[in-house]
Every structure is written in C-alpha cells, then in structure tokens.
Design a protein around this motif. Structure first.
Motif, short mmCIF file in Angstrom:
data_model
loop_
_atom_site.label_atom_id
_atom_site.label_comp_id
_atom_site.label_asym_id
_atom_site.label_seq_id
_atom_site.Cartn_x
_atom_site.Cartn_y
_atom_site.Cartn_z
N UNK A 1 1.39 -1.44 -0.15
CA UNK A 1 -0.07 0.09 -0.17
C UNK A 1 1.06 1.30 -0.07
N UNK A 2 -0.11 1.90 -1.14
CA UNK A 2 1.08 3.45 -0.81
C UNK A 2 0.16 4.52 0.01
N UNK A 3 0.39 5.36 0.09
CA UNK A 3 -0.05 6.36 1.92
C UNK A 3 0.60 7.15 1.45
N UNK A 4 -0.06 8.70 1.11
CA UNK A 4 0.48 9.95 0.91
C UNK A 4 -0.25 11.10 1.80
N UNK A 5 0.07 11.98 2.67
CA UNK A 5 -0.65 12.24 3.65
C UNK A 5 -0.14 13.35 3.40
N UNK A 6 -0.51 14.72 3.62
CA UNK A 6 -0.84 16.29 3.35
C UNK A 6 0.52 16.12 2.42
N UNK A 7 1.01 16.49 1.84
CA UNK A 7 1.97 16.07 0.60
C UNK A 7 2.03 17.76 0.78
N UNK A 8 3.31 18.37 0.71
CA UNK A 8 3.49 19.75 0.34
C UNK A 8 4.55 19.91 -0.11
N UNK A 9 4.85 20.33 -0.92
CA UNK A 9 6.01 20.33 -2.07
C UNK A 9 6.40 22.39 -2.17
N UNK A 10 6.72 23.07 -1.63
CA UNK A 10 7.51 24.23 -2.34
C UNK A 10 8.59 24.29 -2.86
N UNK A 11 8.90 24.98 -4.15
CA UNK A 11 9.41 25.81 -4.67
C UNK A 11 9.51 27.41 -4.27
N UNK A 12 10.65 28.42 -2.81
CA UNK A 12 10.79 29.16 -3.03
C UNK A 12 9.12 29.57 -3.15
N UNK A 13 7.94 30.67 -2.96
CA UNK A 13 7.38 30.70 -2.91
C UNK A 13 6.27 30.27 -4.05
N UNK A 14 6.55 29.80 -4.69
CA UNK A 14 5.86 28.36 -5.43
C UNK A 14 5.26 26.92 -5.43
N UNK A 15 3.75 27.00 -4.90
CA UNK A 15 3.55 25.50 -4.48
C UNK A 15 3.46 24.88 -5.36
N UNK A 16 4.14 23.93 -5.68
CA UNK A 16 4.59 22.94 -6.81
C UNK A 16 2.88 21.58 -6.50
N UNK A 17 3.62 20.92 -5.50
CA UNK A 17 2.10 20.04 -4.94
C UNK A 17 1.37 20.81 -3.68
N UNK A 18 0.11 20.84 -3.26
CA UNK A 18 -0.66 21.47 -2.47
C UNK A 18 -1.14 20.55 -1.49
N UNK A 19 -1.11 20.35 -0.47
CA UNK A 19 -1.83 19.23 0.38
C UNK A 19 -2.19 18.45 0.35
N UNK B 1 11.80 9.87 -2.98
CA UNK B 1 12.55 10.43 -2.24
C UNK B 1 13.88 10.97 -2.55
N UNK B 2 13.21 11.43 -3.57
CA UNK B 2 14.64 12.45 -4.66
C UNK B 2 13.97 13.91 -3.80
N UNK B 3 13.27 14.19 -3.15
CA UNK B 3 13.14 15.68 -3.46
C UNK B 3 12.76 15.57 -1.41
N UNK B 4 13.01 17.03 -0.47
CA UNK B 4 12.81 17.73 0.82
C UNK B 4 10.74 17.48 -0.11
N UNK B 5 10.53 17.72 1.27
CA UNK B 5 8.82 17.89 1.23
C UNK B 5 8.11 17.87 2.91
N UNK B 6 7.53 19.05 2.84
CA UNK B 6 6.83 18.50 3.92
C UNK B 6 4.88 17.38 3.66
N UNK B 7 5.25 16.66 5.24
CA UNK B 7 4.19 15.58 4.76
C UNK B 7 4.09 14.52 5.17
N UNK B 8 3.53 13.13 4.76
CA UNK B 8 4.53 11.86 5.15
C UNK B 8 3.94 11.32 3.68
N UNK B 9 4.60 10.46 3.41
CA UNK B 9 4.47 9.27 2.43
C UNK B 9 5.19 7.77 3.00
N UNK B 10 4.39 7.23 2.86
CA UNK B 10 4.53 5.45 4.00
C UNK B 10 4.15 4.28 2.97
N UNK B 11 5.03 3.77 2.63
CA UNK B 11 5.48 2.67 1.16
C UNK B 11 4.77 1.02 2.54
#
Length: 231
Positions: A1-19, A49-59
C-alpha cells in the motif's frame, strides 16, 4: 500500500504540490493523470525520496526514505539511465547484489525472455536503443519482487509487443497484491487496466474516481479529464 498524507512541496514561494492525499491499496492499479505543470513529476520525485517535502509518505507502513521501504519499492522512470559499460545481464546482477537477492538467476532469465532481451543479455548499456533500455529498466525494477511499483510514462519507446507484455505484467502485479501506480499522459494506453483514476491540476488532486464509480455515473475517463483540467 502507498499512503500519501498532506504532501506539500514548495519551490521558494511557488507551491508545486498542495496538501496532497493519495491512497493506493494492495492489489490496486492507480493511474495518475494531469496536464503539464500539474505537479505529477514533483509528486513522483517526493515518493521516490529525491526531494524534501512537508507531509508523510508511507510504503506498506514504512517511511518512504527508510531502508525497509526501499526494499519493497520499485520505480521505473520515464527516461532510463543505464550504466554504459555494464551488459544487460550485469545490470540485473548489480540489482540482485544491491538488494541482497539470493537465487535470482531463474527470475532474471525469465524477465529477459519475457521482454525479448535474452539474446541481448551480453550487450552493453550504451549499445541499446531507448526502447531496449526501457525494457532493461523494467526488468531491474521487477527483479526485486516489489510490493509497490511506480511507473512513469512506461509505454514511451516500447514496441507493440513489449507494451502488450507490460500490460500483462501490470495485471500480474495486481493479482500478486502489489500496489501499482502509473503516471502517464496517454489515457488510451491504460484504459482497460486501472482501478482508480487520480487527476491532478495545479498541484492538487481535483478528481479521484474508481472504475465502478465512473460506470455508475456513465462517465468516460477522457471526457472527465478534460472537464476538470481545462479552464
């Protein structure tokens, strides 16, 4: 199972992935769709796992960057990156030794035969076409018997026979209880395969539908894709 929770990734002020919140169950094929700039590539890089991010990713309950998760997770990238001076078979040997897989030879030869690579097993990486490199990349990913597999544009560069074989493997992985995630721009290429469709736009999942839900509403994936992604 893959579970992604509240994943957010920003490049400076640009939000690429939003919650972002995604769940792909055991024995489920999920297709990740979205126009250019939707955030799919960033999401994939976070999962691997190639980027830092906020949130949780579980395998399968493990943090995606942990050794335990990496042992059961396979990633087949859109652009294969082989070692120029390793042969096809040496790539599989390298993966087997890295993952400490014992008795891998029968599995390796089986994969090479399935993808018409057995007669090319002594060719160097630099001697292979892009399509052949993609086949080797798929074989390396499947050699570890993963429980979660992420394919990024897997059909690109493959010949019709290899595409047919890859589709069969998608279904075999599903039957074995694997979680399969396919990121693609080509909706028609996976039309008969997916169980869950996840459509991204502007860094968010704007639609999540199971095949049964689409059937109940008499919707087509292609029509609803354009409906939710076009301004």
């Amino acid at each position: 199972m893959l579970t992604i929770s509240n994943l957010t990734k920003k490049y400076n002020k640009v939000v690429a992935v939003d919650n972002l919140n995604i769940e792909v169950n055991d024995g489920e094929i999920a297709v990740l769709l979205g126009p250019n700039g939707a955030g799919k590539s960033t999401t994939i890089k976070c999962i691997t796992g190639l980027l830092r991010y906020d949130g949780e990713i579980e395998i399968c309950g493990y943090k995606n960057k942990s050794v335990e998760a990496k042992k059961i997770f396979a990633y087949i990238p859109e652009t294969p990156s082989l070692y120029e001076l390793l042969t096809v078979y040496e790539h599989l040997e390298y993966i087997a030794k890295t993952y400490k897989i014992k008795n891998y030879k029968e599995k390796a030869e089986e994969l090479l035969k399935e993808f018409d690579l057995y007669d090319k097993k002594d060719k160097l990486g630099k001697e292979l076409s892009k399509g052949m490199q993609q086949k080797v990349s798929v074989c390396c990913g499947l050699l570890i018997n993963p429980k979660v597999v992420l394919f990024d544009e897997p059909m690109i560069g493959l010949d019709p026979k290899a595409i047919k074989e890859l589709k069969r493997i998608f279904l075999t992985l599903k039957e074995k209880g694997c979680s399969v995630i396919i990121s693609t721009h080509i909706i028609d290429s996976i039309e008969e395969l997916w169980d869950k469709a996840l459509i991204m736009s502007k860094g968010k999942i704007v639609l999540s539908r199971t095949r049964e839900e689409l059937k109940e509403k008499n919707e087509s994936l292609e029509e609803i894709f354009f409906e939710v992604t076009e301004e």
